[in-house]
Write an enzyme that holds these catalytic residues in place. Sequence first.
Site, mmCIF file in Angstrom:
data_model
loop_
_atom_site.group_PDB
_atom_site.id
_atom_site.type_symbol
_atom_site.label_atom_id
_atom_site.label_comp_id
_atom_site.label_asym_id
_atom_site.label_seq_id
_atom_site.Cartn_x
_atom_site.Cartn_y
_atom_site.Cartn_z
ATOM 1 N N THR A 272 44.598 39.620 27.176
ATOM 2 C CA THR A 272 44.706 38.200 27.457
ATOM 3 C C THR A 272 46.174 37.823 27.378
ATOM 4 O O THR A 272 46.906 38.372 26.550
ATOM 5 C CB THR A 272 43.907 37.350 26.445
ATOM 6 O OG1 THR A 272 44.391 36.002 26.436
ATOM 7 C CG2 THR A 272 44.018 37.893 25.036
ATOM 8 N N CYS B 208 47.212 34.665 33.612
ATOM 9 C CA CYS B 208 45.913 34.605 32.940
ATOM 10 C C CYS B 208 45.118 35.748 33.534
ATOM 11 O O CYS B 208 45.065 35.898 34.769
ATOM 12 C CB CYS B 208 45.232 33.265 33.168
ATOM 13 S SG CYS B 208 43.523 33.225 32.597
#
Length: 230
Positions: free
Chosen positions: A83, A197
Site C-alpha cells: 500500500t 495507490c
Amino acid sequence: MKTIGLLGGMSWESTQVYYRLINETVREKLGGLHSARLLLNSIDFADIEPLQRNGQWRQAGELLAAAAESLAAGGADFLVLCTNTMHKVAPTIEAAVPLPLLHIADATAAVIEQAGIRRVGLLGTAFTMEQDFYRGRLLEKHGIAVDVPGEIDRALVHRVIFEELCRGTVTEASRREFRDIVARLQDAGAEAVVLGCTEIGLLLRPEDVPIPLFDTAEIHARAAVELALK
C-alpha cells in the site's frame, strides 16, 4: 531465493495483484514450476481505515508493526508493504523489526529515473497526495518534482479509491474522470503520472492516457522479486 514478507489487505483487491505479479515474475525469471517463497499477513482494512480517517497514525503504525513482527517470526527475509498510504508509518515498522523494508516510493523512483523523467503527477488517497511523507521522499531523496490534482479532483480520486476500487467496483464513468484528471496534470507540466495507490491500476491502464503511467503495485511487486533473487 529469499522469503518475501507481504503486509497486505489494504485493500485485498490490490494485494492479490501483488501475489499474482510476484509469482508470474519469478516464473518468468526462473522458468519451469518455480514460484515465489513468501509469507502474507493480510490486515483487516476495516481496522485501519478509521485510524487513517481520524489521523490516528501512531495506532495504525503499531498494528502494522505487530503484523510485521509476525512475518519476521515466520521467517521473512524482508518486508513489502502492499500500500502507498501506509508508508506514512514505515518508520514505525522499520523500528519494530530487524528486517529491510522495500519502500514503494524508492522502487517507483528508480523506474521513473530510468525513464529519464523528472516531473510527475501523483494520484492516490488524499493522505498520499496532500501529505509530505510520499511526495517529499520523491523530491528530497530522488529529485523528482511532484504535481498533484486540484482540490476537487483530489476529492474525486479519494472517493473512487475508497468507495469503488477498495470494494471491487470498476466503472467506465470513473475511468473517464481519471483520464480527464491525467489530462489536466499533463497540461500543468507533468511528464508522466504515478498511480500512487495500489488500487488505481485496476481502473486506469496505460492505453487510457497519452503519457506514461507508473503503476506502483506492479513496480513494487517486480522490485520485490529482484530483491528476493539477488
